[in-house]
Design an enzyme around this catalytic site. Sequence first.
Site, short mmCIF file in Angstrom:
data_model
loop_
_atom_site.label_atom_id
_atom_site.label_comp_id
_atom_site.label_asym_id
_atom_site.label_seq_id
_atom_site.Cartn_x
_atom_site.Cartn_y
_atom_site.Cartn_z
N VAL A 76 0.78 -1.26 -0.06
CA VAL A 76 0.06 0.10 -0.09
C VAL A 76 0.99 1.35 0.05
CG1 VAL A 76 -2.08 -1.15 1.07
CG2 VAL A 76 -0.35 -0.20 2.42
N HIS A 77 1.91 1.06 0.20
CA HIS A 77 2.82 2.47 0.20
C HIS A 77 4.29 1.98 -0.60
CE1 HIS A 77 5.69 5.38 2.00
NE2 HIS A 77 4.22 6.07 2.22
N TRP A 78 4.02 2.17 -1.80
CA TRP A 78 3.17 2.62 -2.93
C TRP A 78 2.94 1.79 -3.86
CZ3 TRP A 78 0.44 6.58 -1.10
CH2 TRP A 78 0.91 7.45 -0.08
#
Length: 183
Positions: A76-78
């Site tokens: 999720v990052h990134w």
Amino acid sequence: MGWSRPCTKHESRHIGKLIAIAMNTETGFSLDRDGIHRCQKNRDPYLLIDHVEKVVPGVSADGYLDLKDDMWFFPVHWVGDPNMPGLLQIESLVQMAALTLLTLPSYAGGVVYLTEVSKAKFYRKIVPGDRLTLETVLVSFRRGIGKCTGQGSVLGEKACKAEFGIVLPSVVSEYTNAKAKRN
């Protein structure tokens, strides 16, 4: 590395134990994952240190985190550009620094909270496959409140650094309870 803080023996009733242990363990010792678990309460996936190469109780702690592809924050990052979030880099430093206190017998297994962060800087991305090397120092400790510095690097290249405050609530409560009894 020796004990270099002047007048600390008068800072709290715990500091005498801290000095004696730090002086007796000047060369430090290492902690594997099991040792880390015995000293502090963070657990996966939030435990952000894998190994402590050297901790000198009351003085410093150095170790590392190996960043694996399947760590919870990378997807999720990134998306398409996975890297370790800056605040988790700070958390790694805090967890390592907390061991300077949590390796002292009177504080082992305790809780340490982050109270402030200053002068945080991030110099490079930390990506899957990197080893984040962590070096931390307990600059001062009085009545349950500590000031620390930390630096993270990857392959010798500085990745992050910060100054931060930590607190041992159990020690602070001893002082607040004593003050309340006097009033």
